[in-house]
Scaffold this active site. Structure first.
Site, PDB file in Angstrom:
ATOM      1  N   GLY A 511     -20.880  53.780  18.788  1.00  0.00           N
ATOM      2  CA  GLY A 511     -21.741  52.705  19.372  1.00  0.00           C
ATOM      3  C   GLY A 511     -20.896  52.046  20.668  1.00  0.00           C
ATOM      4  N   LYS A 620     -11.354  40.270  19.407  1.00  0.00           N
ATOM      5  CA  LYS A 620     -11.947  39.513  18.482  1.00  0.00           C
ATOM      6  C   LYS A 620     -13.184  40.069  17.347  1.00  0.00           C
ATOM      7  CE  LYS A 620     -13.442  34.846  17.398  1.00  0.00           C
ATOM      8  NZ  LYS A 620     -13.553  33.313  18.013  1.00  0.00           N
ATOM      9  N   GLU A 692     -15.554  51.937  11.714  1.00  0.00           N
ATOM     10  CA  GLU A 692     -15.504  52.734  10.250  1.00  0.00           C
ATOM     11  C   GLU A 692     -13.986  53.204  10.197  1.00  0.00           C
ATOM     12  OE1 GLU A 692     -19.731  54.993  10.361  1.00  0.00           O
ATOM     13  OE2 GLU A 692     -18.182  56.141  11.061  1.00  0.00           O
TER      14      GLU A 692
END
Lengths: 732, 316
Positions: A511, A620, A692
């Site tokens: 994404g 972050k 992931e």
């Protein structure tokens, strides 16, 4: 825009906004409770009725009769919908089982009815009055017994082989041959699947929690048998997905059916006890790993076989995926078998394939290192490969696994680890350290966006991309700000609406890179339009400080939109770079655990992840992704297991009291280091995914640390104290 | 959730008398367990009697030097009480090992004793359960039993009692004070309060219909070192696989009770007497007659080891 040659210098490389550890721009909305989540769209519509889903009480069989008369007569009830009254329903491309069961029942808690009432309590009470007469059929629920005779996993997941594995393994002077078990896992995200559905004539709008807007819009249309153009799917805020919301689930379809039948908008949130058996889960695996090596640790043969199960028509857990690429070795063999199980359907959960695959492979490597008497990091370094071992002509675009491991070893104090297990004691605790490689492939997906320059100079980005808590809003705003030369606060980002251009969506850690690349493409087009409008050469005009500059000329950006807003839309599409180059992300996980010498309670003491994943768009947000994934990996290592009742065919521990996930007290200090890297093969953003990567290898690092602490090797996850007890020495 | 009436009682006797009028009536205090059970229709009271206004929320000294803990004293307040922390450390520690801060703020002393098992089959109304429907059969037996009881089980039920507090109360020889619908009060020794499942696992305590707990009384402090060792899969907010409450004196004598192993807090007085002989002897007596499954047999080893850890903790 097509991305088919490696990226060169582009405006993103300025890194004025991109690459900064920016607070998420949607943060205030969330911390003040103002972000409109699916179940709470008070802003979007009123007069909403409540739906409550009844799940099947059996795992396999059929419904002989359903009596809804008492439910219909119950206070406040507007309608009850079952498969008998729903009309003809199709099945979505991404669903394995039907979302409304009956007369055939395919799994436990498959939806069999929805009650719509004025209040939630009325709907729930009425659902309990529905009498369903079931006829049970014999099912297959045990992977271990269904494993033998299970067929190959199918044409999408062919076996692969290089060289002669059997011979090389037989001839290898040092051999490892072990079998590892990983259980079924639940996504257990905080927000359950939830939808509000409303019809206007034959047009349906669903406000839902979904990671993949375009896929799911298509599946809503297909399931209901209506044109896709008649469906609008809205999903701007999502309270966690982890793959569980890649697809539509019963809430969407039953809310739509309930709304049609009731003639009112209907909202449904799947009740927590239904979540575990009604929706998807990460399938359990049985994995056999064989590795042959020379005395000095060079892998000569590597074989990985994995068995998993799913409902008919489902797919395997692709647990051998990383073993094809992670280590060198001339002779290779990967096989996946898929048994038919009548459990709820399996599907993607955070790092499908690699997450359970590495839980096995990286313990095997630890075991092999011990057999060889070498440090497990050195063994990994020794067997590093810079090319795809199955196709040596195909290099990795970037591969800094060794740097990750070396950096981590240095930061973590790996040198202090005792190679002999069971040697370090701190009070009541036996202390050990473990390491594992992290590996996850980088996927790129076509992604489109629309960008608008408004009169005020504000940039508005619209794309159907979703933010599942990852920070998509923020990195997309950073991308647009960088490209258009405006400060971050001058960008508005609108996501998660099927009326916006189709994006990559959130899944498979594709994404961040893919969706921002789509925004990049749209911004390139907008820059051209703006420069042209201002009479400047688009090829060399510079966008910065809210101005467009060329030579001595400097014009306000907003001037270009003085008459009318300027809109540009484009998509990023990908050429052959993923074929010519293997794109993957890498990391090293380091874990220190304490194991109570008496009770074998296991507590993590320290965790470190070192990641090499291309350009980090927002350190972050990326760190949050990685520490969240590390936490999930810790859960998989130590406590998470959907327990199968093999007699009845269901996941027994179907609530958050029974399915334990880590709490704050389980997770100590976590550190994340990102190596400075850009990958010009991935996209103009030069970024890859981290969401992931963060979970990949964590379980093995924990298991290896437990072994190092205790000398007891457990090959069946989760590693719980009962599995250690019998082999633990009695200590004073 | 089924429709129910809701009323607030003004006195304990009034509450008991109201409850006696309907066999499905339930008292509600913190509601931390009851509300969940009502949502799942495992508890289906027609009448709900709110006892929160009964002023049973004081901790007072008794004449014989003990403590009388009002039924409505919240777990948080009880754990933090200075007298409890000083003289009944095992109780404070057991309370703090249970649930979460938010739940302890709501949960009451009496409610804690009356919480029901966390057996997953009990919570799934599709599964036959003798506790929910006497005579229906037990789905847990032969199923997933890792967390289930190993002591005092029956053919009808292998559920455990989930409380930590009750284990400490048992080792402290607490007694449960009640009032019956006719206004008669009595004191039930904690040892007799929770029942073994036998053929009637749905009958979990010695309370008679309508009988209301008003207080739990602790005898005068026994001194010694107190320890509560709770073993669980995660560090917090989980039910015990096994827990050990101990009070140990310098001369080697003491008391011990186990949680997570039976339908009630498990204490065997003969095992207490064996404490000077060491853990092995204590375990043998404490765990005598255990009946395990392949999934929960580890609890015997674990109990013995946890006992050792608790003793070490008490001595340190």
């Amino acid at each position: 825009m097509k991305f088919d040659t490696p990226a060169t210098t582009n405006p993103i490389d300025q890194l004025k906004v991109v690459g900064k550890p920016t607070d998420r721009i949607d943060g205030p909305l969330k911390t003040t409770g103002m972000a409109p989540y699916a179940y709470e769209r008070h802003d979007a519509l009123e007069n909403v009725a409540y739906g409550y889903v009844l799940g099947s009480a059996i795992a396999k069989g059929s419904i002989k009769a359903t009596d809804v008369s008492r439910a219909k007569a119950a206070p406040g009830v507007l309608t009850v919908v079952t498969a008998q009254t729903a009309g003809k329903l199709g099945k979505g491309d991404f669903n394995t089982a039907k979302l409304l069961g009956g007369p055939d029942i395919q799994h436990y808690h498959q939806a069999v009815a929805v009650v719509v009432a004025e209040t939630f309590e009325q709907a729930r009470a009425a659902a309990a009055l529905i009498k369903v007469d079931y006829e049970r059929a014999k099912g297959t629920f045990d992977l271990a017994s269904a494993k033998d005779g299970a067929p190959p996993a199918g044409k999408d997941n062919p076996d692969t082989a290089v060289g002669d594995f059997d011979k090389a393994f037989a001839d290898a002077p040092v051999k490892l041959d072990e079998t590892y078990l990983t259980p079924d896992h639940a996504h257990a995200m905080m927000e359950p699947h939830a939808t509000i559905a409303a019809w206007k004539g034959d047009k349906l709008t669903v406000w839902t929690a979904n990671q993949m807007v375009a896929w799911s819009r298509g599946d809503v249309a297909k399931t209901l048998g209506i044109p896709k153009d008649n469906v609008r799917l809205v999903s701007p805020y999502i309270g966690g997905g982890f793959g569980g919301k890649l697809f539509i689930r019963a809430d969407v379809i039953l809310a739509a059916l309930g709304a049609k039948a009731a003639g009112r908008p209907v909202k449904i949130a799947l009740q927590r006890p239904l979540m575990f058996n009604n929706t998807t889960h990460r399938p359990a695996t049985i994995q056999r790993i064989r590795i042959g090596a020379t005395q000095d640790g060079k892998i000569t043969a590597i074989g990985h076989e994995s068995w998993s199960g799913d409902l008919p028509g489902g797919g395997p857990e692709t647990a051998t995926q990383q073993t094809r690429l992670l280590y060198a070795g001339a002779n290779r063999m990967m096989k996946m078998k898929l048994a038919v199980l009548d459990l709820p359907e399996g599907n993607a959960m955070r790092a499908p394939g690699e997450a359970p695959g590495l839980m096995a492979l990286e313990v095997a490597i630890d075991e092999l290192a011990e057999k060889l008497g070498v440090d497990p990091i050195e063994l990994r370094v020794l067997n590093d490969t810079q090319v795809d071992p199955e196709k040596p002509g195909r290099p990795f675009s970037q591969r800094k696994l060794i740097e990750c491991l070396r950096t981590g070893a240095d930061k973590f104090g790996w040198a202090k680890r005792s190679a002999r297990p069971g040697q370090v004691r701190a009070g009541r605790w036996l202390v050990g350290m473990g390491v594992a490689a992290a590996f996850r492939n980088n996927l790129v997906m076509k992604s489109a966006a629309r960008v608008r320059l408004e009169k005020t100079g504000r940039i508005v980005v619209e794309t159907d991309m979703t933010d599942i808590g990852t920070g998509s809003y923020t990195i997309i705003a950073q991308t647009a700000a960088e490209m258009m030369g405006v400060p971050l606060h001058q960008v508005t980002v609108k996501l998660g609406d099927s009326s916006f251009p189709v994006s990559a969506g959130s899944g498979g850690q594709w994404g961040a890179n893919s969706s921002t690349a789509g925004v990049y493409a749209a911004c390139v087009k907008l820059r051209e339009a703006v420069a042209t409008k201002l009479g400047l050469d688009p090829a060399i005009a510079e966008f910065s400080d809210g101005r467009v500059k060329l030579g001595n000329q400097s014009l306000p950006l907003a001037q270009a939109a003085a008459d009318a807003p300027i809109v540009a839309e484009d998509a990023m599409e990908y050429g052959d770079l993923t074929k010519t180059h293997q794109q993957s992300t890498f990391g090293g996980h380091f874990v220190e655990v304490g194991v109570d010498a008496a009770t074998c309670e296991i507590r993590i003491r320290r965790m470190l992840a070192v990641c090499a994943a291309g350009r980090i768009l927002n350190p972050k947000a990326a760190r949050s992704q990685v520490i969240g994934a590390m936490t999930m990996g810790a859960g998989a290592a130590l406590m998470e297991e959907l327990v199968v009742d093999k007699r009845i065919g269901f996941f027994v521990n179907h609530d958050l009291a029974g399915y334990e996930v880590p709490v704050h007290a389980d997770i100590p200090h976590q550190e994340v280091i990102f190596l400075d890297e850009t990958d010009p093969m991935s996209s103009p953003m030069k970024a890859k995914g981290v969401g992931e990567l963060g979970i990949c290898g964590v379980g093995a690092a924990v298991a290896n640390a437990i072994y190092n602490a205790t000398g007891v090797r457990v090959r069946e996850y989760p590693v719980t104290l009962d599995k250690l007890l019998k082999d633990m020495p009695v200590v004073a | 959730m089924k429709a129910f009436t809701y009323e607030r009682a003004r006195t304990p006797a009034e509450a008991a008398s109201a409850a006696a009028k309907d066999p499905t009536a339930r008292f509600i205090a913190g509601g931390t367990n009851l509300l969940d059970l009502m949502k799942l229709e495992i508890e289906t009271p027609r009448r709900l009697i709110d006892v929160n206004g009964l002023r049973l929320d004081k901790i007072e000294a008794t004449k014989d030097g003990g403590l009388r803990i009002g039924a409505l004293v919240r777990n948080t307040d009880l754990a933090a009480d200075k007298r409890v922390r000083k003289d009944y450390g095992v109780l404070s520690r057991a309370l703090l090992a249970g649930a979460s801060g938010q739940l302890r703020n709501k949960a009451t002393t009496a409610g804690n004793l009356l919480q029901r098992t966390r057996c997953p089959y009990f919570y799934d109304t599709n599964m036959p359960c003798n506790k929910r429907t006497p005579g229906a059969g037990c789905s847990a037996i032969g199923g997933f039993t890792r967390s289930h009881a190993v002591l005092g089980t029956s053919e009808a039920c292998i559920a455990t009692h989930p409380s930590d507090m009750a284990v400490a109360m048992r080792v402290l020889d607490a007694s449960v004070e009640t009032v019956k619908p006719d206004g008669v009060t009595r004191s039930i020794p904690i040892a007799d309060f929770h029942r073994l499942p036998g053929n009637t696992p749905h009958v979990e305590t010695a309370l008679t219909p309508g009988e209301l707990i008003t207080a739990v009384t602790l005898p005068k402090p026994v001194g010694g070192m107190h320890a509560y060792h709770k073993v669980r899969d995660r560090a917090s907010y989980a039910f015990a696989l096994v827990s050990v409450a101990t009070i140990l004196h310098k001369d080697g004598s003491g008391r011990v009770a186990l949680g997570g192993v039976a339908h009630k807090p498990w204490r065997v007085e003969a095992a207490d007497s064996a404490l000077p002989q060491g853990i092995k002897s204590v375990s043998e007596l404490l765990l005598a007659g255990a009946k395990t499954t392949s999934q929960n047999a580890f609890k015997l080893t674990l109990a013995e080891r946890a006992l050792g850890a608790a003793m070490a903790q008490a001595r340190s």
